[in-house]
Design a protein around this motif. Sequence first.
Motif, PDB file in Angstrom:
ATOM      1  N   ARG A   1      -7.999  52.324  38.231  1.00 58.03           N
ATOM      2  CA  ARG A   1      -8.277  50.925  37.877  1.00 58.03           C
ATOM      3  C   ARG A   1      -7.699  50.533  36.518  1.00 58.03           C
ATOM      4  O   ARG A   1      -7.063  49.479  36.381  1.00 58.03           O
ATOM      5  CB  ARG A   1      -9.783  50.695  37.908  1.00 58.03           C
ATOM      6  CG  ARG A   1     -10.197  49.350  37.374  1.00 58.03           C
ATOM      7  CD  ARG A   1     -11.649  49.073  37.652  1.00 58.03           C
ATOM      8  NE  ARG A   1     -11.797  48.572  39.011  1.00 58.03           N
ATOM      9  CZ  ARG A   1     -12.926  48.038  39.473  1.00 58.03           C
ATOM     10  NH1 ARG A   1     -13.968  47.958  38.712  1.00 58.03           N
ATOM     11  NH2 ARG A   1     -12.980  47.585  40.709  1.00 58.03           N
ATOM     12  N   GLU A   2      -7.885  51.391  35.505  1.00 57.36           N
ATOM     13  CA  GLU A   2      -7.407  51.049  34.161  1.00 57.36           C
ATOM     14  C   GLU A   2      -5.886  50.908  34.110  1.00 57.36           C
ATOM     15  O   GLU A   2      -5.347  50.086  33.373  1.00 57.36           O
ATOM     16  CB  GLU A   2      -7.850  52.119  33.140  1.00 57.36           C
ATOM     17  CG  GLU A   2      -9.337  52.137  32.851  1.00 57.36           C
ATOM     18  CD  GLU A   2     -10.149  52.965  33.853  1.00 57.36           C
ATOM     19  OE1 GLU A   2     -11.301  53.293  33.523  1.00 57.36           O
ATOM     20  OE2 GLU A   2      -9.640  53.283  34.956  1.00 57.36           O
ATOM     21  N   PHE A   3      -5.196  51.725  34.890  1.00 59.14           N
ATOM     22  CA  PHE A   3      -3.729  51.652  34.947  1.00 59.14           C
ATOM     23  C   PHE A   3      -3.291  50.409  35.720  1.00 59.14           C
ATOM     24  O   PHE A   3      -2.402  49.672  35.306  1.00 59.14           O
ATOM     25  CB  PHE A   3      -3.178  52.919  35.618  1.00 59.14           C
ATOM     26  CG  PHE A   3      -1.689  52.890  35.851  1.00 59.14           C
ATOM     27  CD1 PHE A   3      -0.799  52.974  34.791  1.00 59.14           C
ATOM     28  CD2 PHE A   3      -1.166  52.786  37.141  1.00 59.14           C
ATOM     29  CE1 PHE A   3       0.580  52.951  35.005  1.00 59.14           C
ATOM     30  CE2 PHE A   3       0.202  52.760  37.369  1.00 59.14           C
ATOM     31  CZ  PHE A   3       1.076  52.841  36.287  1.00 59.14           C
ATOM     32  N   ASN A   4      -3.946  50.172  36.855  1.00 60.61           N
ATOM     33  CA  ASN A   4      -3.594  49.044  37.717  1.00 60.61           C
ATOM     34  C   ASN A   4      -3.738  47.707  36.981  1.00 60.61           C
ATOM     35  O   ASN A   4      -2.868  46.839  37.055  1.00 60.61           O
ATOM     36  CB  ASN A   4      -4.494  49.064  38.962  1.00 60.61           C
ATOM     37  CG  ASN A   4      -4.366  47.816  39.818  1.00 60.61           C
ATOM     38  OD1 ASN A   4      -5.018  46.814  39.552  1.00 60.61           O
ATOM     39  ND2 ASN A   4      -3.551  47.882  40.853  1.00 60.61           N
ATOM     40  N   MET A   5      -4.842  47.547  36.268  1.00 57.96           N
ATOM     41  CA  MET A   5      -5.126  46.257  35.635  1.00 57.96           C
ATOM     42  C   MET A   5      -4.480  46.128  34.263  1.00 57.96           C
ATOM     43  O   MET A   5      -4.367  45.021  33.738  1.00 57.96           O
ATOM     44  CB  MET A   5      -6.636  46.058  35.526  1.00 57.96           C
ATOM     45  CG  MET A   5      -7.306  45.934  36.886  1.00 57.96           C
ATOM     46  SD  MET A   5      -9.083  45.775  36.727  1.00 57.96           S
ATOM     47  CE  MET A   5      -9.488  45.065  38.322  1.00 57.96           C
ATOM     48  N   GLY A   6      -4.073  47.275  33.694  1.00 56.51           N
ATOM     49  CA  GLY A   6      -3.462  47.254  32.373  1.00 56.51           C
ATOM     50  C   GLY A   6      -1.951  47.396  32.443  1.00 56.51           C
ATOM     51  O   GLY A   6      -1.242  46.440  32.797  1.00 56.51           O
ATOM     52  N   PRO A   7      -1.422  48.594  32.132  1.00 56.55           N
ATOM     53  CA  PRO A   7       0.036  48.786  32.037  1.00 56.55           C
ATOM     54  C   PRO A   7       0.816  48.382  33.283  1.00 56.55           C
ATOM     55  O   PRO A   7       1.904  47.813  33.175  1.00 56.55           O
ATOM     56  CB  PRO A   7       0.172  50.290  31.779  1.00 56.55           C
ATOM     57  CG  PRO A   7      -1.114  50.690  31.164  1.00 56.55           C
ATOM     58  CD  PRO A   7      -2.164  49.813  31.770  1.00 56.55           C
ATOM     59  N   TRP A   8       0.286  48.648  34.473  1.00 57.39           N
ATOM     60  CA  TRP A   8       1.033  48.342  35.691  1.00 57.39           C
ATOM     61  C   TRP A   8       1.165  46.829  35.889  1.00 57.39           C
ATOM     62  O   TRP A   8       2.253  46.317  36.141  1.00 57.39           O
ATOM     63  CB  TRP A   8       0.357  48.978  36.904  1.00 57.39           C
ATOM     64  CG  TRP A   8       1.129  48.803  38.176  1.00 57.39           C
ATOM     65  CD1 TRP A   8       0.780  48.046  39.254  1.00 57.39           C
ATOM     66  CD2 TRP A   8       2.397  49.393  38.503  1.00 57.39           C
ATOM     67  NE1 TRP A   8       1.742  48.133  40.238  1.00 57.39           N
ATOM     68  CE2 TRP A   8       2.749  48.946  39.803  1.00 57.39           C
ATOM     69  CE3 TRP A   8       3.267  50.253  37.832  1.00 57.39           C
ATOM     70  CZ2 TRP A   8       3.925  49.335  40.430  1.00 57.39           C
ATOM     71  CZ3 TRP A   8       4.443  50.637  38.468  1.00 57.39           C
ATOM     72  CH2 TRP A   8       4.769  50.183  39.741  1.00 57.39           C
TER      73      TRP A   8
END
Length: 286
Positions: free
Chosen positions: A163-170
Motif C-alpha cells: 500500500r505505501e509503495f502504491n499510493m506513494g512512489p508508484w
Amino acid sequence: MTTLTLVLLQEARAGVVEDFNHAERCKDSLYMGTPPRGYLSSSFKRICQRYEDKPRYVTVYDTHKHIPIYSAYTFKKSDGEKKVDFPWMFEPQLASEKSSSNMEPFPQSASMHMNFEDTQAVLEDFADVVQYERGQLNPDEHQADPLDKAATYSLTNVVPQIREFNMGPWAEHQDIIRKRLNNFCRGKAFVVTGVTTSGHMIRRSNLDRVAVPEYMWSAYCCTEFDQNAPYFVRYKFPVFGAYGLNDRVNNHMVEVPLKNLEKFLKGRMNVDKNFQIFYNDCVPDN
C-alpha cells in the motif's frame, strides 16, 4: 477445417494469442509492433486485451504465479483522473480457449470464480490482504477514452503492491510520466511496465495464489518529441526507464537510461542475454 480458416478465425477474435503480429492481436500497442524479447519461461500466456470487441493493450501473463509479467500500451494524453466505477474483469480465454475473446466482469456469484481461478487471480485473492493494493501495469490514468480506461480494470493487468509503495512512489512516478509525455511527446508514446518476483506469494485457503512483485519497472518510448524542451527533460527522450522496490521503505522510484534498466532486470528475471524492452532500443530506423 483448413489451417487458413483457423488462422482467419484467430485473427478475427483475439484474447489469448500465439503472437502479437496483427492489428487484431494488439500489434499497435507495441513499438514497431514488436514485444519485449528474451523471456525464457514457457508458462507465460500472451493476452491481447480486448474490451467491447476492440484490442486495447498487450499483457504477458504468468498462469502459475497468477500475475502479469508486463503490460504494454500506448499512452494517451490525459488529465490523470482515475475512474473507480468500472467493474473488475477476468480473461475468459485463460480458462478455456472456446470462451469469449473479450475480458468480462467477474460473475456476481463467487462460486463461479472457481471455474477459472486455476489460471488467474480472482477477486477473493485480494479480499483479505489489507497491506496490498491492486496496482495496474497499464494505469487508468494513462488512458483518456472511457472504454480504454475501463479495459485497465482486468485483474490480468494487476499485481499486488504494498500500500505505501502504491499510493506513494508508484503513484507519483505514474503522474510524472503522464505529465512528461503530455507536455513533451509529440507523436505516439509506447509504454511497457512489468515486474520481477522473488517467490513471495499471497496465500488463500493454504494455497499459494498470487505472486507479490519484488520490483516494479517501467519504460517509455516516444521518438517524436519536443526538441526545444529544457535539457533536464530532453535527455529523457526518446526513451527512459525506472524501477522501484515494492516495499514499505526504500521504495523510491529510480529513473535510469534504458540500457541501465535492462542490465538491472537481467540479474533479477529469467531472461537471456538478448533481453530487450523496445525494438532497436527505440531508435528510429531513418
